[in-house]
Design a protein around this motif. Structure first.
Motif, mmCIF file in Angstrom:
data_model
loop_
_atom_site.group_PDB
_atom_site.id
_atom_site.type_symbol
_atom_site.label_atom_id
_atom_site.label_comp_id
_atom_site.label_asym_id
_atom_site.label_seq_id
_atom_site.Cartn_x
_atom_site.Cartn_y
_atom_site.Cartn_z
ATOM 1 N N SER A 68 0.637 -1.047 0.133
ATOM 2 C CA SER A 68 0.010 -0.006 -0.060
ATOM 3 C C SER A 68 0.917 1.376 0.018
ATOM 4 O O SER A 68 0.317 2.423 -0.502
ATOM 5 C CB SER A 68 -0.944 0.041 1.208
ATOM 6 O OG SER A 68 -0.031 -0.314 2.524
ATOM 7 N N VAL A 69 2.049 1.363 0.135
ATOM 8 C CA VAL A 69 3.036 2.397 0.247
ATOM 9 C C VAL A 69 3.994 2.439 -0.825
ATOM 10 O O VAL A 69 4.727 1.340 -1.131
ATOM 11 C CB VAL A 69 3.895 2.289 1.474
ATOM 12 C CG1 VAL A 69 4.805 3.434 1.454
ATOM 13 C CG2 VAL A 69 2.965 2.451 2.569
ATOM 14 N N ALA A 70 3.946 3.382 -1.915
ATOM 15 C CA ALA A 70 4.799 3.228 -2.943
ATOM 16 C C ALA A 70 6.350 3.245 -2.524
ATOM 17 O O ALA A 70 6.415 4.037 -1.727
ATOM 18 C CB ALA A 70 4.581 4.579 -3.791
ATOM 19 N N GLY A 71 6.945 2.387 -3.425
ATOM 20 C CA GLY A 71 8.416 2.313 -2.920
ATOM 21 C C GLY A 71 8.754 0.963 -2.094
ATOM 22 O O GLY A 71 9.807 0.750 -1.831
ATOM 23 N N VAL A 72 7.663 0.416 -1.487
ATOM 24 C CA VAL A 72 7.642 -0.563 -0.555
ATOM 25 C C VAL A 72 7.228 -1.812 -1.131
ATOM 26 O O VAL A 72 5.878 -1.981 -1.536
ATOM 27 C CB VAL A 72 7.133 -0.411 0.729
ATOM 28 C CG1 VAL A 72 7.369 -1.439 1.826
ATOM 29 C CG2 VAL A 72 7.844 1.018 1.452
ATOM 30 N N PHE A 73 7.966 -2.895 -1.355
ATOM 31 C CA PHE A 73 7.216 -4.218 -1.804
ATOM 32 C C PHE A 73 7.538 -5.202 -0.959
ATOM 33 O O PHE A 73 8.438 -5.340 -0.028
ATOM 34 C CB PHE A 73 8.248 -4.325 -3.124
ATOM 35 C CG PHE A 73 8.121 -3.148 -4.169
ATOM 36 C CD1 PHE A 73 7.274 -3.159 -5.143
ATOM 37 C CD2 PHE A 73 9.044 -2.048 -4.051
ATOM 38 C CE1 PHE A 73 7.107 -1.783 -6.083
ATOM 39 C CE2 PHE A 73 8.985 -1.130 -4.876
ATOM 40 C CZ PHE A 73 7.960 -0.841 -5.941
ATOM 41 N N ALA A 74 6.665 -6.186 -1.048
ATOM 42 C CA ALA A 74 6.759 -7.501 -0.319
ATOM 43 C C ALA A 74 7.083 -8.650 -1.155
ATOM 44 O O ALA A 74 6.324 -8.760 -2.196
ATOM 45 C CB ALA A 74 5.522 -7.524 0.565
ATOM 46 N N ALA A 75 7.667 -9.479 -0.678
ATOM 47 C CA ALA A 75 7.924 -10.937 -1.218
ATOM 48 C C ALA A 75 8.003 -12.232 -0.358
ATOM 49 O O ALA A 75 8.206 -11.828 0.842
ATOM 50 C CB ALA A 75 9.170 -10.765 -2.068
ATOM 51 N N GLY A 76 7.676 -13.249 -0.868
ATOM 52 C CA GLY A 76 7.931 -14.589 0.034
ATOM 53 C C GLY A 76 6.688 -14.667 0.995
ATOM 54 O O GLY A 76 5.321 -14.159 0.779
ATOM 55 N N ASP A 77 6.793 -15.565 1.786
ATOM 56 C CA ASP A 77 5.758 -16.013 2.632
ATOM 57 C C ASP A 77 4.955 -14.769 3.580
ATOM 58 O O ASP A 77 3.999 -14.980 3.768
ATOM 59 C CB ASP A 77 6.124 -17.042 3.893
ATOM 60 C CG ASP A 77 6.376 -18.288 3.283
ATOM 61 O OD1 ASP A 77 6.407 -18.641 1.970
ATOM 62 O OD2 ASP A 77 6.802 -19.309 3.988
ATOM 63 N N VAL A 78 5.729 -13.714 3.605
ATOM 64 C CA VAL A 78 5.108 -12.716 4.385
ATOM 65 C C VAL A 78 3.798 -12.180 3.680
ATOM 66 O O VAL A 78 3.048 -11.404 4.330
ATOM 67 C CB VAL A 78 6.269 -11.674 4.610
ATOM 68 C CG1 VAL A 78 6.377 -10.673 3.299
ATOM 69 C CG2 VAL A 78 5.797 -10.637 5.827
ATOM 70 N N ALA A 79 3.972 -12.284 2.348
ATOM 71 C CA ALA A 79 2.726 -11.838 1.757
ATOM 72 C C ALA A 79 1.977 -13.019 0.872
ATOM 73 O O ALA A 79 1.209 -12.822 0.087
ATOM 74 C CB ALA A 79 3.100 -10.715 0.761
ATOM 75 N N ASP A 80 2.122 -14.113 1.525
ATOM 76 C CA ASP A 80 1.498 -15.308 0.773
ATOM 77 C C ASP A 80 1.186 -16.358 1.672
ATOM 78 O O ASP A 80 2.035 -17.205 2.138
ATOM 79 C CB ASP A 80 2.710 -15.921 -0.268
ATOM 80 C CG ASP A 80 2.269 -17.398 -0.845
ATOM 81 O OD1 ASP A 80 1.044 -17.637 -0.864
ATOM 82 O OD2 ASP A 80 3.295 -17.995 -1.245
ATOM 83 N N LYS A 81 -0.185 -16.568 1.848
ATOM 84 C CA LYS A 81 -0.569 -17.373 2.822
ATOM 85 C C LYS A 81 -1.050 -18.994 2.147
ATOM 86 O O LYS A 81 -1.354 -19.668 2.687
ATOM 87 C CB LYS A 81 -1.562 -16.919 3.769
ATOM 88 C CG LYS A 81 -2.773 -16.301 2.931
ATOM 89 C CD LYS A 81 -3.736 -15.821 4.100
ATOM 90 C CE LYS A 81 -4.898 -15.082 3.476
ATOM 91 N NZ LYS A 81 -5.519 -14.119 4.195
ATOM 92 N N VAL A 82 -0.924 -18.838 0.818
ATOM 93 C CA VAL A 82 -1.304 -19.908 -0.097
ATOM 94 C C VAL A 82 -0.205 -20.909 -0.200
ATOM 95 O O VAL A 82 -0.497 -21.989 0.162
ATOM 96 C CB VAL A 82 -2.012 -19.440 -1.129
ATOM 97 C CG1 VAL A 82 -2.480 -20.591 -1.838
ATOM 98 C CG2 VAL A 82 -3.293 -18.431 -0.891
ATOM 99 N N TYR A 83 0.794 -20.433 -0.897
ATOM 100 C CA TYR A 83 1.828 -21.449 -1.481
ATOM 101 C C TYR A 83 2.832 -21.764 -0.553
ATOM 102 O O TYR A 83 3.403 -22.776 -0.494
ATOM 103 C CB TYR A 83 2.321 -20.843 -2.796
ATOM 104 C CG TYR A 83 1.387 -20.776 -3.799
ATOM 105 C CD1 TYR A 83 0.568 -21.563 -4.473
ATOM 106 C CD2 TYR A 83 0.760 -19.462 -4.175
ATOM 107 C CE1 TYR A 83 -0.405 -21.499 -5.405
ATOM 108 C CE2 TYR A 83 -0.185 -19.111 -5.019
ATOM 109 C CZ TYR A 83 -0.797 -20.356 -5.422
ATOM 110 O OH TYR A 83 -1.786 -20.098 -6.499
ATOM 111 N N ARG A 84 3.494 -20.640 0.059
ATOM 112 C CA ARG A 84 4.780 -20.828 1.186
ATOM 113 C C ARG A 84 5.580 -21.853 0.824
ATOM 114 O O ARG A 84 5.868 -22.770 1.538
ATOM 115 C CB ARG A 84 3.929 -21.094 2.599
ATOM 116 C CG ARG A 84 2.919 -19.957 2.769
ATOM 117 C CD ARG A 84 2.605 -20.299 4.618
ATOM 118 N NE ARG A 84 2.242 -21.661 4.769
ATOM 119 C CZ ARG A 84 0.975 -22.151 4.994
ATOM 120 N NH1 ARG A 84 0.165 -21.414 4.682
ATOM 121 N NH2 ARG A 84 1.003 -23.387 5.058
#
Ligand SMILES: Cc1cc2nc3c(=O)[nH]c(=O)nc-3n(C[C@H](O)[C@H](O)[C@H](O)COP(=O)(O)OP(=O)(O)OC[C@H]3O[C@@H](n4cnc5c(N)ncnc54)[C@H](O)[C@@H]3O)c2cc1C
Length: 311
Positions: free
Chosen positions: A271-287
């Motif tokens: 939700s904040v421009a310039g801040v990205f998220a990757a991996g399990d912290v943003a993925d409750k499905v595949y992990r």
């Protein structure tokens, strides 16, 4: 700016498959990169043995070795590592302040890759047999239990999915659910799919009293929560499926998260421009390690595009 303030184009938070992959892609794109590794350098794979589903290793590879190799790859390419935890992020006019106890940093874009942790029952015997029959990842470890008797602990959708996954390998799957059948947390469709599989047997109103064995898990003693009656079932595997917790305590007031604390993303953009998220912290499905490394790459390329548009 304080003397010990680190500066970089891209700050990566987390030293698991997502963080390492993001750092490698970011540095290869020509940016200066600092990676804060936090409490568990190497991430979740440091707690496992053989990884057989990460592509490129025909004979499998030990989790800690895969992470050590990833770290060395990032170091060789010029990523700077800091073994400190980020305690919060602050937006500033010209970038982001990454707060840390010892070594804070000032960066122009951020990749959050702080992963998640499985919730465990927390008993001594569970700790003793973790990695020796007890796992929290059916997709990762189910394969090792071909033709064996296994248990699933939990009554939610993830437990039902794990149960169905395990029926592909195991001789039988016993599911221990704390609540009664009419109070199942799992959706009806997931529960019925598991229930209708002839390999599956449900034990309701039941909790694990003790995991038993010698060097590996051999049986599980269960207890009926109303009568207190116990019984010991031979079991070579047990999958704890009572949920995961994303590592977002330091960011949940800065970027938008869902009710479970997972970072909400549009591909990798938060939700904040310039801040990205990757991996399990943003993925409750595949992990998975491979999906985390994949989204780590995507987050770095998205950060690159963001920075190019800033200039
Ligand atoms: C026992 C087990 C076996 C598994 N086996 C497999 C398998 O065979 N194959 C597979 O594909 N997947 C497997 N997985 C899943 C896989 O490990 C995860 O999907 C993957 O590690 C997620 O990567 P990540 O980089 O998103 O996060 P993680 O690996 O969780 O790493 C998170 C990183 O963030 C850091 N961090 C946390 N908070 C902070 C902070 N505040 N500041 C700085 N850093 C912070 C941590 O120290 C850590 O370095 C397994 C998981 C477990 C638990």
């Amino acid at each position: 700016m304080p003397e010990n303030m680190l500066t970089a184009d891209i700050g990566v938070i987390g030293a698991g498959p997502a963080g390492y992959s993001a750092a490698v892609y970011a540095v290869r794109a020509g940016f200066s990169v600092v990676l804060w590794g936090g409490p568990e350098p190497g991430g979740q794979l440091m707690t496992t043995n053989e990884v057989e589903n990460f592509i490129g290793f025909p004979d499998g590879i030990m989790g800690p070795e895969l992470m050590e190799r990833s770290k060395q790859q990032a170091i060789r390419l010029g990523v700077k590592f800091i073994w400190d935890s980020i305690t919060g992020i602050e937006k500033q006019a010209d970038g982001f302040l990454l707060k840390a106890d010892k070594e804070p940093g000032k960066v122009k874009a951020v990749v959050i890759a702080t992963g998640a942790v499985a919730k465990w029952l927390g008993t001594e015997s569970e700790t003793k047999f973790r990695g020796k029959g007890i796992s929290a990842c059916a997709t990762c470890d189910g394969f090792f239990f071909k033709g064996k008797k296994v248990a699933v602990i939990g009554g939610g959708d993830v437990a039902m999915e794990d149960t169905n996954t395990l029926t592909q390998f195991a001789e039988s799957v016993s599911v221990f659910v704390r609540g009664e059948e009419d109070k199942m947390k799992a959706s009806k469709i997931m529960y019925e799919r598991a229930k209708n599989n002839p390999k599956v047997k449900f034990y309701f109103n039941t909790e694990v009293d003790e995991f038993l064995g010698d060097d590996r898990l051999k049986s599980v003693r269960i207890k009926n929560r109303t009568t207190g009656e116990t019984q010991e079932l031979p079991m070579e595997g047990a999958f704890v499926a009572i949920g995961h917790k994303p590592n977002t305590d330091a960011f949940k007031d800065f970027v938008e998260c869902d009710d479970g604390g997972w970072i909400k993303v549009n591909v990798t953009a938060t939700s904040v421009a310039g801040v990205f998220a990757a991996g399990d912290v943003a993925d409750k499905v595949y992990r998975q390690a491979i999906t985390s490394a994949g989204t780590g790459c995507m987050a770095a390329l998205d950060a690159k595009r963001y920075l190019e548009h800033q200039n």
